[in-house]
Design an enzyme around this catalytic site. Structure first.
Site, PDB file in Angstrom:
ATOM      1  N   SER A 278     -18.182  -8.291-101.240  1.00 17.71           N
ATOM      2  CA  SER A 278     -16.105  -8.299-101.051  1.00 17.71           C
ATOM      3  C   SER A 278     -15.935  -8.127-102.371  1.00 17.71           C
ATOM      4  O   SER A 278     -16.559  -8.690-103.498  1.00 17.71           O
ATOM      5  CB  SER A 278     -16.404  -9.676-100.032  1.00 17.71           C
ATOM      6  OG  SER A 278     -16.383 -11.110-101.090  1.00 17.71           O
TER       7      SER A 278
ATOM      8  N   HIS B 185     -23.337  -8.091 -96.841  1.00 18.77           N
ATOM      9  CA  HIS B 185     -21.603  -8.123 -97.194  1.00 18.77           C
ATOM     10  C   HIS B 185     -21.677  -8.083 -98.597  1.00 18.77           C
ATOM     11  O   HIS B 185     -22.114  -8.392 -99.500  1.00 18.77           O
ATOM     12  CB  HIS B 185     -21.595  -9.908 -97.023  1.00 18.77           C
ATOM     13  CG  HIS B 185     -20.574 -10.140 -97.729  1.00 18.77           C
ATOM     14  ND1 HIS B 185     -19.229 -10.133 -96.161  1.00 18.77           N
ATOM     15  CD2 HIS B 185     -19.569 -11.213 -98.132  1.00 18.77           C
ATOM     16  CE1 HIS B 185     -17.670 -10.262 -97.050  1.00 18.77           C
ATOM     17  NE2 HIS B 185     -18.406 -11.122 -98.226  1.00 18.77           N
TER      18      HIS B 185
END
Length: 374
Positions: A245, A243
């Site tokens: 971000s 992930h």
């Protein structure tokens, strides 16, 4: 044969010279030795047994002859030959025993980086990707576009970003479980990259962190240990979830989730790592960057070469269907002060950070590094 103190004539001179106090000396022996060595003088002597041994061509028989002459207690030459030349049927077992008894050679680059040795700790915490600080990083084309809507909404003039800023990256991995032979393991990794507008003028906005990317991941690793052509060895296979971000909201939010696999091969001081990923799709309403794979593609390739304390890095990423991509090169010096090493980084293309995923620029920076990505 003439003998002095029980020794042959050809060694009597050395014996009398080494004789200590209290032992009788024979000075005529030295004179005799000089006479024998004089030109034109020939003294008939019986052949030396050691000379006879020297004439034997077979190695085992020659060794047995020397042992017999010197009085060493050994079995017959036939017994010695049987010991020295094991039965052919036992050869594979003996070779295996010898190989297992030999000390292991130096660990390879990937083995050291991933703790694949059977004597490595089961739980490991160490560097993952490169850890560095670029005190100065220059961009030929700073990206002001993402921040324009914010200034417009606040009804204030847009602020130009400095071309010069600082950049740093922290990257760690931890092994949470490993098999007894350490060839299979479960890992967690975390990488954080930040771009800091540290050199803004006083009349500009404050010195903010322009962008910070957070990248946790979990994955499994395995050491195939397979020989490949051209002398390469396939020593790494990873598969996991990633992930990434920037932790922003609304117009500045950038994120994506991926499943990936990574292969690592090496030869001597060269390691090559290839990674391919699949983006996990999001709902259109929640997707802040639906076209991110058009710019960042579906994989990357990285090579690291070490030479006399230097590390050279080269990485590439491409989106072949769209014609977008990037290349990054780096040089890390030998240690300068403790673990700190000089570092120069060059980047050109799309996606140096998530906020710049669809922005093309060329940057160059210099600073210090702790690790080179292995």
């Amino acid at each position: 044969m003439v003998r002095v103190e029980g020794r042959s004539l050809d060694r009597s001179l050395a014996v009398t010279v080494r004789a200590g106090a209290g032992r009788r000396r024979f000075p005529w022996v030295g004179l005799l030795a000089v006479f024998v060595a004089s030109p034109g003088v020939v003294v008939a002597q019986p052949a030396s047994p050691a000379a006879d041994c020297h004439a034997i061509t077979d190695g085992v028989e020659r060794l047995a002859c020397y042992d017999e002459v010197t009085g060493r207690a050994v079995g017959p030459a036939g017994d010695l030959a049987a010991t020295a030349t094991p039965d052919a049927d036992d050869a594979p077992e003996r070779a295996l025993e010898l190989a297992l008894s030999m000390p292991a050679g130096p660990a390879s680059m990937l083995d050291r980086a991933w703790g694949f040795g059977p004597d490595a700790p089961r739980y490991v915490l160490g560097g993952y990707r490169s850890n560095y600080l670029l005190a100065g990083r220059y961009s030929d084309r700073p990206n002001n576009e993402p921040f324009t809507p914010i200034f417009d909404a606040a009804d204030v003039p847009s602020q130009e970003l400095d071309s010069l800023e600082a950049k740093f990256q922290l990257s760690l991995k931890a092994r949470m479980w490993a098999s007894d032979d350490r060839r299979f393991g479960v890992w967690a990794g975390y990488t954080q990259q930040s771009n800091w507008q540290a050199y803004n003028d006083d009349d500009q906005v404050s010195r903010p962190f322009r962008e910070t990317n957070y990248e946790p991941e979990v994955f499994v690793s395995y050491r195939p240990g397979i020989e490949l052509p051209l002398g390469f060895q396939w020593n790494l296979l990873n598969a996991g979830y990633n992930h990434q971000s920037n932790g922003r909201s609304e117009v500045l939010s950038r994120s994506w989730d991926r499943l990936y696999t990574e292969l690592g091969v090496e030869r001597g001081n060269l390691a090559v790592l290839a990674r391919a990923w699949y983006r996990i799709e999001e709902d259109d309403e929640e997707d802040d960057n639906s076209d991110i794979t058009d710019y960042l593609g579906h994989g990357d390739l990285k090579a690291i070469y070490r030479w006399h304390g230097h590390s050279f890095q080269l990485g590439a990423r491409a989106s072949f269907g769209e014609g977008h991509g990037a290349v990054q090169a780096g040089w890390i010096s030998p240690p300068l002060l403790g673990p700190f090493r000089g570092y120069v980084q060059l980047f050109s293309g799309y996606g140096e950070s998530l906020i710049d995923y669809n922005w093309r620029q060329t940057t160059i920076g210099a600073g210090i590094a702790l690790t080179d990505g292995l």
